[in-house]
Design an enzyme around this catalytic site. Sequence first.
Site, PDB file in Angstrom:
ATOM      1  N   ARG A   1      38.579  45.297  86.045  1.00 41.95           N
ATOM      2  CA  ARG A   1      38.897  43.869  86.234  1.00 41.95           C
ATOM      3  C   ARG A   1      39.891  43.612  87.376  1.00 41.95           C
ATOM      4  O   ARG A   1      40.774  42.755  87.276  1.00 41.95           O
ATOM      5  CB  ARG A   1      39.444  43.259  84.939  1.00 41.95           C
ATOM      6  CG  ARG A   1      38.432  43.141  83.843  1.00 41.95           C
ATOM      7  CD  ARG A   1      37.341  42.121  84.128  1.00 41.95           C
ATOM      8  NE  ARG A   1      36.375  42.109  83.041  1.00 41.95           N
ATOM      9  CZ  ARG A   1      35.278  42.875  83.003  1.00 41.95           C
ATOM     10  NH1 ARG A   1      34.981  43.686  84.001  1.00 41.95           N
ATOM     11  NH2 ARG A   1      34.460  42.823  81.983  1.00 41.95           N
TER      12      ARG A   1
ATOM     13  N   SER B   1      37.040  35.518  78.067  1.00 43.03           N
ATOM     14  CA  SER B   1      37.981  36.422  77.387  1.00 43.03           C
ATOM     15  C   SER B   1      39.362  36.252  78.007  1.00 43.03           C
ATOM     16  O   SER B   1      39.501  36.277  79.229  1.00 43.03           O
ATOM     17  CB  SER B   1      37.550  37.873  77.555  1.00 43.03           C
ATOM     18  OG  SER B   1      36.324  38.062  76.916  1.00 43.03           O
TER      19      SER B   1
ATOM     20  N   GLU C   1      43.529  38.866  81.268  1.00 44.11           N
ATOM     21  CA  GLU C   1      42.420  38.930  82.223  1.00 44.11           C
ATOM     22  C   GLU C   1      42.458  37.683  83.104  1.00 44.11           C
ATOM     23  O   GLU C   1      42.116  37.722  84.282  1.00 44.11           O
ATOM     24  CB  GLU C   1      41.085  39.015  81.468  1.00 44.11           C
ATOM     25  CG  GLU C   1      39.902  39.142  82.392  1.00 44.11           C
ATOM     26  CD  GLU C   1      38.598  39.504  81.687  1.00 44.11           C
ATOM     27  OE1 GLU C   1      38.632  40.264  80.694  1.00 44.11           O
ATOM     28  OE2 GLU C   1      37.549  39.018  82.128  1.00 44.11           O
TER      29      GLU C   1
HETATM   30  C1  LIG Z   1      32.685  31.269  79.288  1.00 48.45           C
HETATM   31  C2  LIG Z   1      33.183  32.369  80.208  1.00 48.45           C
HETATM   32  C3  LIG Z   1      32.681  33.647  80.061  1.00 48.45           C
HETATM   33  C4  LIG Z   1      33.105  34.673  80.924  1.00 48.45           C
HETATM   34  N1  LIG Z   1      32.560  35.919  80.780  1.00 48.45           N
HETATM   35  C5  LIG Z   1      32.933  36.914  81.629  1.00 48.45           C
HETATM   36  C6  LIG Z   1      32.357  38.220  81.520  1.00 48.45           C
HETATM   37  O1  LIG Z   1      31.488  38.476  80.686  1.00 48.45           O
HETATM   38  N2  LIG Z   1      32.778  39.179  82.383  1.00 48.45           N
HETATM   39  C7  LIG Z   1      33.720  38.929  83.338  1.00 48.45           C
HETATM   40  O2  LIG Z   1      34.062  39.844  84.103  1.00 48.45           O
HETATM   41  N3  LIG Z   1      34.288  37.709  83.472  1.00 48.45           N
HETATM   42  C8  LIG Z   1      33.923  36.694  82.636  1.00 48.45           C
HETATM   43  N4  LIG Z   1      34.487  35.455  82.760  1.00 48.45           N
HETATM   44  C9  LIG Z   1      35.561  35.228  83.734  1.00 48.45           C
HETATM   45  C10 LIG Z   1      35.068  34.630  85.092  1.00 48.45           C
HETATM   46  O3  LIG Z   1      33.804  34.049  84.952  1.00 48.45           O
HETATM   47  C11 LIG Z   1      35.013  35.681  86.167  1.00 48.45           C
HETATM   48  O4  LIG Z   1      36.289  36.201  86.371  1.00 48.45           O
HETATM   49  C12 LIG Z   1      34.471  35.113  87.499  1.00 48.45           C
HETATM   50  O5  LIG Z   1      34.002  36.192  88.267  1.00 48.45           O
HETATM   51  C13 LIG Z   1      35.484  34.301  88.311  1.00 48.45           C
HETATM   52  O6  LIG Z   1      34.811  33.697  89.428  1.00 48.45           O
HETATM   53  P1  LIG Z   1      35.271  32.292  90.002  1.00 48.45           P
HETATM   54  O7  LIG Z   1      34.417  31.988  91.177  1.00 48.45           O
HETATM   55  O8  LIG Z   1      35.277  31.276  88.921  1.00 48.45           O
HETATM   56  O9  LIG Z   1      36.749  32.618  90.477  1.00 48.45           O
HETATM   57  P2  LIG Z   1      38.079  31.716  90.298  1.00 48.45           P
HETATM   58  O10 LIG Z   1      38.367  31.594  88.838  1.00 48.45           O
HETATM   59  O11 LIG Z   1      37.971  30.485  91.090  1.00 48.45           O
HETATM   60  O12 LIG Z   1      39.145  32.676  90.966  1.00 48.45           O
HETATM   61  C14 LIG Z   1      39.507  33.898  90.353  1.00 48.45           C
HETATM   62  C15 LIG Z   1      40.398  34.687  91.314  1.00 48.45           C
HETATM   63  O13 LIG Z   1      39.627  35.067  92.449  1.00 48.45           O
HETATM   64  C16 LIG Z   1      40.217  34.559  93.660  1.00 48.45           C
HETATM   65  N5  LIG Z   1      39.087  34.214  94.546  1.00 48.45           N
HETATM   66  C17 LIG Z   1      37.972  33.494  94.241  1.00 48.45           C
HETATM   67  N6  LIG Z   1      37.131  33.471  95.289  1.00 48.45           N
HETATM   68  C18 LIG Z   1      37.737  34.188  96.278  1.00 48.45           C
HETATM   69  C19 LIG Z   1      37.350  34.566  97.611  1.00 48.45           C
HETATM   70  N7  LIG Z   1      36.193  34.191  98.154  1.00 48.45           N
HETATM   71  N8  LIG Z   1      38.212  35.336  98.329  1.00 48.45           N
HETATM   72  C20 LIG Z   1      39.399  35.732  97.800  1.00 48.45           C
HETATM   73  N9  LIG Z   1      39.810  35.410  96.552  1.00 48.45           N
HETATM   74  C21 LIG Z   1      38.980  34.652  95.812  1.00 48.45           C
HETATM   75  C22 LIG Z   1      41.074  33.393  93.229  1.00 48.45           C
HETATM   76  O14 LIG Z   1      42.149  33.212  94.125  1.00 48.45           O
HETATM   77  C23 LIG Z   1      41.556  33.868  91.868  1.00 48.45           C
HETATM   78  O15 LIG Z   1      42.666  34.718  91.984  1.00 48.45           O
HETATM   79  C24 LIG Z   1      34.073  34.404  81.914  1.00 48.45           C
HETATM   80  C25 LIG Z   1      34.579  33.099  82.054  1.00 48.45           C
HETATM   81  C26 LIG Z   1      34.132  32.086  81.217  1.00 48.45           C
HETATM   82  C27 LIG Z   1      34.656  30.688  81.411  1.00 48.45           C
END
Ligand SMILES: Cc1cc2nc3c(=O)[nH]c(=O)nc-3n(C[C@H](O)[C@H](O)[C@H](O)COP(=O)(O)OP(=O)(O)OC[C@H]3O[C@@H](n4cnc5c(N)ncnc54)[C@H](O)[C@@H]3O)c2cc1C
Length: 340
Positions: free
Chosen positions: A167, A244, A334
């Site tokens: 992660r 999570s 996380e």
């Molecule tokens: C219902 C639900 C279920 C989930 N299930 C899982 C799962 O099964 N497995 C799992 O691993 N995660 C899970 N997640 C967590 C989440 O979906 C992941 O962490 C996802 O990959 C985050 O992507 P995001 O685009 O929303 O990033 P954001 O939440 O917008 O950002 C997350 C981090 O990444 C950085 N970031 C984003 N884009 C960039 C970029 N282009 N360059 C540099 N930094 C960047 C941001 O600054 C921040 O620190 C879940 C979330 C929810 C709401």
Amino acid sequence: MNGHPVKLKENVEIKPHTTFGIGGVARYFIEIKSVEELPEAIELAKKKKAPHYVIAGGSNLVFGDGLLYITLIKLCPPKTGKLIEVRGNKITCDASVVLMDLVNSAVKNSLGGMETLSGIPGTVGGAIVGNAGAYGQAIPDKLEKVLVFDGQKKKWLTKKECKFVYRGSIFSHPSEREGSAVAFSAHGKRGGFATKVTSNPSLYVLRAVFKLDKGDKKALEKKSREIIEIRDKKYPPGLKTPGSFFKNVLINEMPRESLKFLPTDRDYFGKVPAWHFLNQVGARGMREGGIAIADFHGNYLINTGSATFEDVKTLADKLKKLVKDKFGVELEEEVVYVAE
Ligand SMILES: Cc1cc2nc3c(=O)[nH]c(=O)nc-3n(C[C@H](O)[C@H](O)[C@H](O)COP(=O)(O)OP(=O)(O)OC[C@H]3O[C@@H](n4cnc5c(N)ncnc54)[C@H](O)[C@@H]3O)c2cc1C
């Protein structure tokens, strides 16, 4: 510059840009439609002398309450299917692409290796930053290289150079980078703003190339559908949550005296789900202000509508203490807090 100068707004509500629906107001806010606009957005943000913070899907974030003295840069996802290029068994896609669109594209082209990532919210960039994974697959498995922007220039990093850990990656842990330091931190007392915020590491994901395995389209589609069904039960759509809350616990990092508390019902492949500990300290159904923990899952925090950062932090600290006291295990978030 690409002919469409990026626009900066002032005092924008953060909540709607996160799946948890928590957060105050960003002093400055820039929405960009493409990764190409990121350098320009960062330049503009720097002029405001407020720490800038890049977000994408907002599905893994908990923002502070009140007025945050930051420039929030939101990378908006493109329309479905755009910015994904499939050639043979290779896929190139922009960081702003919704992860599920990438998975669908792979499956449609009979390419296997990311079908169990189906249903993870957010973007490809967010998934790379946080090393997202589920049901036996993780985003780095089929990743070949990543195009990044380091604040000055673009360059390609190999998978190895991304330094993936459970992660996390070089993008989420600045200390993994040689000679790097967190860009800056602004705080508190300045101009009467109450919250301290630190910029995210200034290494941004722009694009990624994946090399997948040839597979059977029907079988891949079936697997993807099955995973979505499981997930829809686990995370009923529409709830305000970041997924999570705590990371699963790596068995090889657990204190020896805590190993007797490991579950014995099945093999967890090196990681114990955080809910195993949380359920046993009575987390299910617990409440703190506007936050409720699901009654079916101790690691699933839900914003019932009016939750604040304070509620989240108070509950998270309470849960960590309960688990530490009972099992000697240190839970680690996380989710990413964007506040201090
Ligand atoms: C219902 C639900 C279920 C989930 N299930 C899982 C799962 O099964 N497995 C799992 O691993 N995660 C899970 N997640 C967590 C989440 O979906 C992941 O962490 C996802 O990959 C985050 O992507 P995001 O685009 O929303 O990033 P954001 O939440 O917008 O950002 C997350 C981090 O990444 C950085 N970031 C984003 N884009 C960039 C970029 N282009 N360059 C540099 N930094 C960047 C941001 O600054 C921040 O620190 C879940 C979330 C929810 C709401």
